[in-house]
Design a protein around this motif. Structure first.
Motif, PDB file in Angstrom:
ATOM      1  N   ALA A 203     -88.277  24.216 -11.387  1.00 44.18           N
ATOM      2  CA  ALA A 203     -87.738  22.845 -11.384  1.00 44.18           C
ATOM      3  C   ALA A 203     -87.198  22.486 -10.007  1.00 44.18           C
ATOM      4  O   ALA A 203     -87.434  21.380  -9.501  1.00 44.18           O
ATOM      5  CB  ALA A 203     -86.644  22.707 -12.440  1.00 44.18           C
ATOM      6  N   GLU A 204     -86.497  23.412  -9.378  1.00 40.63           N
ATOM      7  CA  GLU A 204     -85.949  23.151  -8.041  1.00 40.63           C
ATOM      8  C   GLU A 204     -87.056  23.023  -7.008  1.00 40.63           C
ATOM      9  O   GLU A 204     -86.952  22.230  -6.070  1.00 40.63           O
ATOM     10  CB  GLU A 204     -84.982  24.273  -7.645  1.00 40.63           C
TER      11      GLU A 204
ATOM     12  N   LEU B 116     -88.450  19.531  -7.303  1.00 40.16           N
ATOM     13  CA  LEU B 116     -87.505  18.592  -6.682  1.00 40.16           C
ATOM     14  C   LEU B 116     -87.614  18.633  -5.160  1.00 40.16           C
ATOM     15  O   LEU B 116     -87.631  17.595  -4.490  1.00 40.16           O
ATOM     16  CB  LEU B 116     -86.079  18.933  -7.104  1.00 40.16           C
TER      17      LEU B 116
ATOM     18  N   TYR C 282     -98.179  21.078 -11.568  1.00 35.61           N
ATOM     19  CA  TYR C 282     -97.046  20.467 -12.272  1.00 35.61           C
ATOM     20  C   TYR C 282     -97.481  19.272 -13.124  1.00 35.61           C
ATOM     21  O   TYR C 282     -96.964  19.072 -14.230  1.00 35.61           O
ATOM     22  CB  TYR C 282     -95.981  20.021 -11.276  1.00 35.61           C
TER      23      TYR C 282
ATOM     24  N   LYS D 113     -88.434  18.473 -18.297  1.00 34.48           N
ATOM     25  CA  LYS D 113     -87.739  18.446 -17.014  1.00 34.48           C
ATOM     26  C   LYS D 113     -88.680  18.036 -15.895  1.00 34.48           C
ATOM     27  O   LYS D 113     -88.305  17.266 -15.000  1.00 34.48           O
ATOM     28  CB  LYS D 113     -87.138  19.821 -16.708  1.00 34.48           C
ATOM     29  N   TYR D 114     -89.914  18.530 -15.913  1.00 32.63           N
ATOM     30  CA  TYR D 114     -90.883  18.141 -14.894  1.00 32.63           C
ATOM     31  C   TYR D 114     -91.171  16.646 -14.985  1.00 32.63           C
ATOM     32  O   TYR D 114     -91.253  15.959 -13.968  1.00 32.63           O
ATOM     33  CB  TYR D 114     -92.201  18.914 -15.064  1.00 32.63           C
TER      34      TYR D 114
ATOM     35  N   ILE E 237     -88.434  14.540 -13.416  1.00 29.29           N
ATOM     36  CA  ILE E 237     -88.470  14.569 -11.952  1.00 29.29           C
ATOM     37  C   ILE E 237     -89.613  13.686 -11.439  1.00 29.29           C
ATOM     38  O   ILE E 237     -89.439  12.901 -10.493  1.00 29.29           O
ATOM     39  CB  ILE E 237     -88.630  16.014 -11.449  1.00 29.29           C
TER      40      ILE E 237
ATOM     41  N   GLN F 154     -96.395  18.542 -17.234  1.00 26.96           N
ATOM     42  CA  GLN F 154     -95.281  17.633 -17.514  1.00 26.96           C
ATOM     43  C   GLN F 154     -95.208  17.218 -18.976  1.00 26.96           C
ATOM     44  O   GLN F 154     -94.128  16.942 -19.510  1.00 26.96           O
ATOM     45  CB  GLN F 154     -95.355  16.399 -16.619  1.00 26.96           C
TER      46      GLN F 154
ATOM     47  N   ALA G  99     -87.669  29.245 -14.782  1.00 32.00           N
ATOM     48  CA  ALA G  99     -87.619  27.815 -15.094  1.00 32.00           C
ATOM     49  C   ALA G  99     -86.762  27.066 -14.082  1.00 32.00           C
ATOM     50  O   ALA G  99     -87.129  25.981 -13.625  1.00 32.00           O
ATOM     51  CB  ALA G  99     -87.075  27.605 -16.510  1.00 32.00           C
TER      52      ALA G  99
ATOM     53  N   THR H 278     -93.232  20.142 -20.488  1.00 28.13           N
ATOM     54  CA  THR H 278     -91.946  20.489 -19.888  1.00 28.13           C
ATOM     55  C   THR H 278     -91.229  19.203 -19.510  1.00 28.13           C
ATOM     56  O   THR H 278     -91.477  18.625 -18.447  1.00 28.13           O
ATOM     57  CB  THR H 278     -92.142  21.377 -18.630  1.00 28.13           C
TER      58      THR H 278
END
Length: 214
Positions: free
Chosen positions: A68-69, A72, A121, A130-131, A134, A125, A64, A128
């Protein structure tokens, strides 16, 4: 007494760490292009990078965190690309709007592997958060630049009309990305870019003369 191996200077250690970290991030989007998001793991990424899985765990702790990184990192490249295009376009709003559209179809950004990455992605989204965070963060910056250029060209237009024009242009570009991803044999980035520019000229007539000169 045995000699101890020399300790690398802090700067060199950081440079090596940054290099390994970027190596893993680059390998992540290659893995996603080949395996999809769900089948991408720390193991597939490490294999793509030519490193051990332990190294991937050391830098990113979990799948995970790595994913996420990677999103980004990819968005940062996308943003740098359109910001560089704006910087090269100068202050003329027509040139700036054209530059934003052209940047979306730059081969550095718009290529099969990158499109696979984006759509993997985008499909996740909803599930998730977090996606989604971002995506909103970076998309807000770009649509803001698009609105700014449209507002400068559409003198006398209402704020609602300016927002609508910017969002339609952005949506049109996204639609062509989908065509290029799903049916690449039927579309080319050059054709999609030209059609997006033509559509933009219909929404923002002040752009039409500039586009026909190119």
């Amino acid at each position: 007494m045995t000699d101890q191996p020399p300790v690398k200077p802090r700067k060199e250690r950081k440079e090596n760490a940054d290099k390994r970290r970027q190596q893993l991030l680059d390998a992540t989007w290659r893995s996603i292009a080949e395996n999809g998001l769900s089948r991408t793991t720390l193991a597939t990424v490490a294999a793509q990078a030519g490193l051990s899985q332990g190294v991937a765990v050391f830098y990113f702790k979990s799948k995970a965190g790595l994913l996420a990184e990677a999103l980004l990192d990819h968005y940062a490249r996308y943003q740098q690309n359109w910001q560089d295009a704006l910087a090269g376009a100068g202050d003329d709003p027509a040139d700036r709007l054209i530059a934003l559209i052209r940047a979306d179809f730059d081969p550095v950004i718009c290529n099969p592997e990158s499109l696979s990455f984006w759509f993997a992605y985008w499909g996740e989204q909803k599930f998730t958060p977090k996606y989604a965070e971002i995506l909103v963060q970076f998309d807000t910056a770009r649509i803001g630049a698009m609105r700014e250029a449209c507002a400068a060209l559409m003198t006398g237009a209402t704020g609602e009309d300016v927002n609508r024009a910017a969002e339609w242009i952005d949506t049109f570009s996204d639609g062509y990305w989908q065509h290029l991803h799903v049916a690449p044999e039927q579309y080319s980035a050059a054709r999609c870019m030209d059609e997006t520019l033509r559509m933009a000229a219909r929404l923002v007539p002040e752009l039409a003369a500039r586009i026909t000169q190119r």
